[in-house]
Design a protein around this motif. Structure first.
Motif, mmCIF file in Angstrom:
data_model
loop_
_atom_site.group_PDB
_atom_site.id
_atom_site.type_symbol
_atom_site.label_atom_id
_atom_site.label_comp_id
_atom_site.label_asym_id
_atom_site.label_seq_id
_atom_site.Cartn_x
_atom_site.Cartn_y
_atom_site.Cartn_z
ATOM 1 N N GLY A 194 0.745 -1.195 -0.269
ATOM 2 C CA GLY A 194 0.003 -0.103 -0.015
ATOM 3 C C GLY A 194 0.886 1.422 -0.023
ATOM 4 N N THR B 66 -2.010 1.340 -4.865
ATOM 5 C CA THR B 66 -1.783 1.225 -3.452
ATOM 6 C C THR B 66 -3.164 1.000 -2.812
ATOM 7 N N ASP B 67 -4.450 1.451 -3.598
ATOM 8 C CA ASP B 67 -5.687 1.338 -2.898
ATOM 9 C C ASP B 67 -6.264 -0.235 -3.037
ATOM 10 N N LYS C 182 -4.669 -1.344 0.349
ATOM 11 C CA LYS C 182 -5.584 -0.737 1.331
ATOM 12 C C LYS C 182 -6.842 -1.434 1.418
ATOM 13 N N GLU D 222 -6.457 -5.088 2.831
ATOM 14 C CA GLU D 222 -6.032 -4.947 4.258
ATOM 15 C C GLU D 222 -7.475 -4.516 5.252
ATOM 16 N N LYS D 223 -8.055 -3.642 4.892
ATOM 17 C CA LYS D 223 -9.222 -3.292 5.209
ATOM 18 C C LYS D 223 -10.265 -4.625 5.501
ATOM 19 N N LYS E 106 -8.077 -3.339 9.095
ATOM 20 C CA LYS E 106 -7.214 -2.360 8.786
ATOM 21 C C LYS E 106 -7.897 -0.804 8.575
#
Length: 385
Positions: free
Chosen positions: A117, A372-373, A376, A379-380, A385
């Motif tokens: 990310g 990078t999104d 993210k 991971e969320k 996250k």
């Protein structure tokens, strides 16, 4: 004196071959005849239900088609007479692939953005612009008690798989990358690159060190596919896994094996699978090479969907680190599967690449996003996250 100079030259040449042979595909060039894939028999594509148990996934299967842009996907679609397993994905977006150092990323920076990310410079393996290590989604999944795995048709120390498990300032540090694998508790990894584990300048035999940690080690795909549990190191070649005619169904079989092993973990798992050689076909300007590996990669998508549709707690995300070759489809035939294309350059391009998602949380992956999104969002969903 002459003999000593000759010996030194041979030694330096050997070192050079060891360092650079892994990137020889970047200089490959196709004959004009390879610009056209004449077509072949299609494989059957299933349609999968979109009914899931939860809103967030217990598992993520992350599939990276290295060098796979929209043209590569459409080439595969045409070659398989109008159908791909990718047809099953209702949620589709686009990823911007730029790195911090270049408008056109390489696989190391592109892989690092997807694994951490964080954007970094071309050539970096999961380190930031100051060369400091950045924790990857695979490492974070391990910390949560999830099982983890990597599968690739390149050497497993190549830029994309390396960026999920190693931390090095330069992608060509293959032996250092291999040693980084031992710093983790990864459950399974399958690919090429045995030489970086066993024929090392430091004299270490990393395969033996993995065995001492309780890992099973296999070199033959027939033995690899028999493994159902435990920890597995599968290194099928000294170098890369070779083209499709050589490796055959290595990637779909390895993916299924990894899923079988990882799904034993009741807490869940994270698996990254790379179809490495779509990129290599782009570097070579070979439509035949691209189509062969695009169809092979789509069969991997099918293996992931087979599991995810039954498990109903698994998110499957498919994307690329970048596009390669600037592939322009100049002709085709859905009836025969013929695809004709041209290539303005032999390197990567800066265009957006597709993102496909299926499973719990898939709706997060629509629209235009940065590379990078993608990390993210995963991971969320997987790690809260």
């Amino acid at each position: 004196m002459m003999l000593k100079r000759l010996s030194l030259l041979v030694f330096l040449l050997a070192i050079g071959l060891n360092i650079f042979a892994q990137d020889a595909y970047m200089d490959a060039q196709a004959e004009d005849v390879e610009k056209t894939y004449v077509g072949g028999e299609k494989y059957e594509v299933k349609t999968y239900p979109h009914t899931f148990k939860t809103k967030k996934p217990k598992n993520i299967i992350f599939l990276i088609g290295d060098g796979m842009g929209v043209s590569q996907v459409f080439a595969g679609l045409t070659a398989n007479h109008g159908r791909l397993f990718l047809d099953n994905f209702k949620h589709v977006g686009f990823s911007q692939t730029q790195s911090t150092s270049d408008f056109i990323t390489d696989s190391a920076a592109g892989g690092t953005a997807l694994s951490t990310g964080v954007r970094t410079y071309n050539g970096a393996i999961a380190v930031d612009t100051e060369k400091k290590p950045i924790k990857t989604i695979l490492e974070k999944a391990e910390e949560k008690g999830l099982a983890t795995g990597l599968v690739s048709t390149s050497t497993i120390t190549h830029a994309t798989p390396a960026s999920f498990i190693a931390h090095q300032p330069n992608r060509n540090m293959y032996e250092e990358i291999a040693a980084d694998f031992l710093k983790t508790d990864i459950d399974v990894f399958i690919g090429g690159g045995k030489a970086h584990f066993t024929q090392r300048k430091d004299g270490r035999n990393l395969v033996e060190e993995f065995k001492q940690k309780g890992y099973q080690f296999e070199e033959d795909i027939e033995n690899i596919k028999k493994v159902k549990k435990g920890k597995l190191v599968g290194l099928i070649e000294e170098g890369d896994a070779g083209r499709l005619e050589h490796r055959k169904d290595m990637l779909p079989v390895s993916t299924e094996t990894a899923i079988n092993i990882l799904s034993n973990n009741k807490k869940g798992f994270f698996l990254m699978v790379e179809g490495s050689q779509i990129d290599w076909g782009g570097h070579a300007g070979s439509t035949i090479y691209i189509v062969e590996d695009m169809l092979d990669f789509d069969k991997v998508v099918g293996k992931a969907l087979d599991f995810a549709s039954k498990n109903r707690e698994t998110l499957v995300v498919v994307t690329a680190d970048h596009e390669t070759g600037g592939m322009a489809i100049t002709g085709g035939d859905f009836e025969t599967g013929m695809v004709k294309a041209d290539y303005p350059l032999g390197g990567h391009t800066a265009v957006m690449v597709p993102v496909f998602a299926y499973g719990p949380g898939a709706e997060e992956f629509g629209g235009i996003m940065k590379n990078t999104d993608v990390n993210k969002k995963m991971e969320k969903l997987l790690l809260n996250k």
